[in-house]
Design a protein around this motif. Structure first.
Motif, PDB file in Angstrom:
ATOM      1  N   LEU A 329     -14.016  11.442   2.278  1.00 33.14           N
ATOM      2  CA  LEU A 329     -13.569  10.515   1.237  1.00 33.14           C
ATOM      3  C   LEU A 329     -14.603   9.426   0.970  1.00 33.14           C
ATOM      4  O   LEU A 329     -14.309   8.430   0.303  1.00 33.14           O
ATOM      5  N   LEU A 330     -15.822   9.621   1.452  1.00 30.81           N
ATOM      6  CA  LEU A 330     -16.852   8.586   1.400  1.00 30.81           C
ATOM      7  C   LEU A 330     -17.237   8.205  -0.026  1.00 30.81           C
ATOM      8  O   LEU A 330     -17.664   7.072  -0.277  1.00 30.81           O
ATOM      9  N   TYR A 331     -17.119   9.128  -0.967  1.00 34.85           N
ATOM     10  CA  TYR A 331     -17.488   8.815  -2.349  1.00 34.85           C
ATOM     11  C   TYR A 331     -16.577   7.751  -2.956  1.00 34.85           C
ATOM     12  O   TYR A 331     -16.949   7.074  -3.911  1.00 34.85           O
ATOM     13  N   LEU A 332     -15.379   7.587  -2.418  1.00 37.36           N
ATOM     14  CA  LEU A 332     -14.413   6.656  -2.980  1.00 37.36           C
ATOM     15  C   LEU A 332     -14.718   5.211  -2.593  1.00 37.36           C
ATOM     16  O   LEU A 332     -15.146   4.935  -1.462  1.00 37.36           O
ATOM     17  N   PRO A 333     -14.467   4.259  -3.493  1.00 36.63           N
ATOM     18  CA  PRO A 333     -14.541   2.846  -3.103  1.00 36.63           C
ATOM     19  C   PRO A 333     -13.582   2.557  -1.946  1.00 36.63           C
ATOM     20  O   PRO A 333     -12.593   3.277  -1.740  1.00 36.63           O
ATOM     21  N   GLU A 334     -13.840   1.480  -1.212  1.00 38.57           N
ATOM     22  CA  GLU A 334     -13.192   1.253   0.076  1.00 38.57           C
ATOM     23  C   GLU A 334     -11.671   1.235   0.017  1.00 38.57           C
ATOM     24  O   GLU A 334     -11.000   1.901   0.814  1.00 38.57           O
ATOM     25  N   LYS A 335     -11.085   0.492  -0.931  1.00 41.43           N
ATOM     26  CA  LYS A 335      -9.617   0.397  -0.963  1.00 41.43           C
ATOM     27  C   LYS A 335      -8.992   1.750  -1.290  1.00 41.43           C
ATOM     28  O   LYS A 335      -8.006   2.159  -0.661  1.00 41.43           O
ATOM     29  N   SER A 336      -9.571   2.451  -2.246  1.00 40.85           N
ATOM     30  CA  SER A 336      -9.058   3.776  -2.595  1.00 40.85           C
ATOM     31  C   SER A 336      -9.172   4.723  -1.408  1.00 40.85           C
ATOM     32  O   SER A 336      -8.256   5.503  -1.125  1.00 40.85           O
ATOM     33  N   ARG A 337     -10.273   4.651  -0.697  1.00 34.63           N
ATOM     34  CA  ARG A 337     -10.472   5.507   0.476  1.00 34.63           C
ATOM     35  C   ARG A 337      -9.411   5.244   1.534  1.00 34.63           C
ATOM     36  O   ARG A 337      -8.823   6.178   2.088  1.00 34.63           O
ATOM     37  N   GLU A 338      -9.152   3.976   1.807  1.00 35.38           N
ATOM     38  CA  GLU A 338      -8.158   3.640   2.824  1.00 35.38           C
ATOM     39  C   GLU A 338      -6.760   4.100   2.415  1.00 35.38           C
ATOM     40  O   GLU A 338      -5.991   4.610   3.240  1.00 35.38           O
ATOM     41  N   LEU A 339      -6.416   3.938   1.144  1.00 31.74           N
ATOM     42  CA  LEU A 339      -5.106   4.394   0.678  1.00 31.74           C
ATOM     43  C   LEU A 339      -4.970   5.909   0.809  1.00 31.74           C
ATOM     44  O   LEU A 339      -3.921   6.420   1.228  1.00 31.74           O
ATOM     45  N   LYS A 340      -6.029   6.635   0.487  1.00 33.55           N
ATOM     46  CA  LYS A 340      -5.961   8.095   0.579  1.00 33.55           C
ATOM     47  C   LYS A 340      -5.965   8.557   2.039  1.00 33.55           C
ATOM     48  O   LYS A 340      -5.354   9.574   2.368  1.00 33.55           O
ATOM     49  N   LEU A 341      -6.642   7.813   2.907  1.00 30.52           N
ATOM     50  CA  LEU A 341      -6.553   8.125   4.332  1.00 30.52           C
ATOM     51  C   LEU A 341      -5.126   7.930   4.841  1.00 30.52           C
ATOM     52  O   LEU A 341      -4.631   8.724   5.651  1.00 30.52           O
ATOM     53  N   GLU A 342      -4.459   6.888   4.360  1.00 29.76           N
ATOM     54  CA  GLU A 342      -3.055   6.680   4.734  1.00 29.76           C
ATOM     55  C   GLU A 342      -2.187   7.827   4.227  1.00 29.76           C
ATOM     56  O   GLU A 342      -1.284   8.301   4.936  1.00 29.76           O
ATOM     57  N   ASP A 343      -2.472   8.288   3.005  1.00 30.98           N
ATOM     58  CA  ASP A 343      -1.750   9.451   2.478  1.00 30.98           C
ATOM     59  C   ASP A 343      -1.921  10.645   3.403  1.00 30.98           C
ATOM     60  O   ASP A 343      -0.952  11.358   3.717  1.00 30.98           O
ATOM     61  N   CYS A 344      -3.163  10.873   3.823  1.00 30.93           N
ATOM     62  CA  CYS A 344      -3.452  12.021   4.693  1.00 30.93           C
ATOM     63  C   CYS A 344      -2.708  11.900   6.017  1.00 30.93           C
ATOM     64  O   CYS A 344      -2.131  12.879   6.517  1.00 30.93           O
ATOM     65  N   GLU A 345      -2.719  10.708   6.600  1.00 30.53           N
ATOM     66  CA  GLU A 345      -2.052  10.510   7.896  1.00 30.53           C
ATOM     67  C   GLU A 345      -0.549  10.739   7.811  1.00 30.53           C
ATOM     68  O   GLU A 345       0.067  11.238   8.759  1.00 30.53           O
ATOM     69  N   GLU A 346       0.041  10.394   6.679  1.00 28.23           N
ATOM     70  CA  GLU A 346       1.474  10.618   6.510  1.00 28.23           C
ATOM     71  C   GLU A 346       1.836  12.097   6.588  1.00 28.23           C
ATOM     72  O   GLU A 346       2.983  12.454   6.909  1.00 28.23           O
TER      73      GLU A 346
END
Length: 428
Positions: A329-346
């Motif tokens: 997810l490195l291409y994403l800006p930081e906030k978007s990356r963190e939100l999508k990482l949270e999506d993945c963890e869910e």
């Protein structure tokens, strides 16, 4: 020897596999530019195996977009419209700097409808199979700078650096095989979808050999999916960009995860022992994608879950999965990356890690992490331009898909379209 030194030694082995340039294949590519090289494939059907794959790709393109799934059924309501904090005004301004410089002919090829099926006509071989938009190597320096400025404004700083590194490694490969007019730092196409605006959906595609990015934007939300990033070799060992390398973290973290599993977990994760295994069903391996399942034109592929469930692993292993996904997810800006990482963890309870190949330090391998909201793949390839007949650690392909219609922002576009339709009915 440190792990970094060991990686450098492994990747530096590509020099043992430099091809014989005194052959018809390399004579042909040396005399061509990108358009002549594409003509060899599209009109003369050379090489035959790739032309056959291209014909298959076009048949897949004729299918209406559905999205990658694990069982053929698209699951709804996985991707909410939300604020991800991207600097949309700056991104739109960077896009307008491009459109203000386009000639009428360039604009006609470059600005397509937001729902154009041409979103899907990207591909990662060096052959220019879809000549849409503008090509960086053919542009004036100010216009080329403006395209790169849009990439920089849209991606995270580290994501932009990764994209530049992939482009420079492509240039390095072009020099290695005497094909600089086909593979260079600027042998990439750029095309817009929709009209850049701070409050309406739009996006762009940036694609060429070993770097393909599909970017969808709506207000302060971003989707970078699908994307493909590769390198052959994945490090530069001479010249002005000496020391550049990519995809080594995805490799290191994947191997560390596999090696950290217990014996029973490894056995469950390892779907095939050999990189080209006789137990693989027909179609599981092909000449271009090799072990990848979700490459170019595979927008509707059914990819069943396989491997070990991430939620069943220990805390250390789950953190490694998170770090791997962070790299993807490195291409994403930081906030978007963190939100999508949270999506993945869910979805770790329905996230599968699978592996092909060995897992000793020197072994080439493939791995995939797959859930309802993300699919990432990593593969060590045999040579395409280099002469290694077996997969090697210096030739890497990686990709990301957002399953269940998430690619190209399609799931979001459906919601945006429905919202606009409701507003129209209400106002009417």
């Amino acid at each position: 020897m440190t792990s970094t030194e060991k990686q450098d030694a492994q990747h530096g082995e590509f020099r043992k596999f430099l091809p014989d340039l005194d052959t018809p294949r390399f004579h042909a590519i040396a005399k061509n530019d990108a358009y002549g090289h594409a003509k060899e494939l599209l009109e003369h059907h050379r090489p035959p195996w790739l032309y056959g794959l291209y014909v298959h790709w076009r048949k897949l393109f004729e299918e209406p977009f559905k999205g990658v799934t694990n069982d053929g059924t698209v699951r709804p309501s996985l991707f909410p419209i939300r604020d991800e904090g991207i600097p949309i005004a700056s991104i739109v301004a960077a896009a307008h700097a491009i459109t203000s410089q386009l000639s009428p002919a360039q604009a006609a090829k470059t600005t397509l409808h937001i729902d154009s099926p041409e979103w899907r006509t990207w591909s990662n071989p060096e052959f220019l199979l879809s000549d849409k938009g503008i090509r960086l190597e053919s542009l004036t320096p100010p216009l080329r700078t403006s395209v790169l400025a849009l990439l920089e404004a849209t991606l995270s700083p580290e994501g932009y650096a990764k994209a530049l590194a992939a482009m420079r490694i492509n240039h390095f490969l072009g020099e290695l095989v005497n094909a600089p007019r086909v593979m260079n730092e600027h042998s990439y196409n750029f095309v817009l979808f929709g009209t850049p605006a701070v409050d309406k959906p739009w996006g762009f595609s940036f694609y060429g050999h070993h770097l393909c990015l599909s970017v969808f934007l709506y207000k302060t939300q971003i989707v970078v999916s699908p994307w493909f990033t590769g390198a052959e070799p994945n490090c530069i060992d001479e010249g002005p960009w000496k020391g550049t390398r990519i995809l080594h973290e995805e490799e290191r973290l994947g191997l560390l995860l596999m090696q950290s599993l217990g014996e029973g977990e490894r056995e469950k994760a390892r779907t095939y022992v050999k990189m080209k295994d006789e137990k693989m069903p027909k179609g599981r391996w092909n000449h271009d994608d090799q072990r990848h399942l979700c490459g170019a034109y595979r927008d509707n592929r059914v990819v069943p879950y396989e491997g070990v469930v991430v939620a069943s692993l220990g805390a250390e292993q789950r953190e490694l999965v998170r770090k791997i996904l962070g790299q993807y997810l490195l291409y994403l800006p930081e906030k978007s990356r963190e939100l999508k990482l949270e999506d993945c963890e869910e979805w770790f309870g329905e996230t599968y890690f699978s592996w092909i190949g060995g897992y000793a330090d020197d072994d080439p391998f493939y791995y995939r992490i797959q859930s309802p909201v993300v699919i990432v793949e990593f593969d060590h390839h045999s040579g395409v331009f280099l002469a290694n007949s077996e997969p090697a650690k210096f030739h890497i392909h990686t990709l990301l898909r957002t399953p269940n219609a998430g690619d190209y922002g399609f799931a979001l576009r459906r919601q945006i379209g429905a919202s606009v339709a409701q507003e129209y009915v209400w106002e009417g």
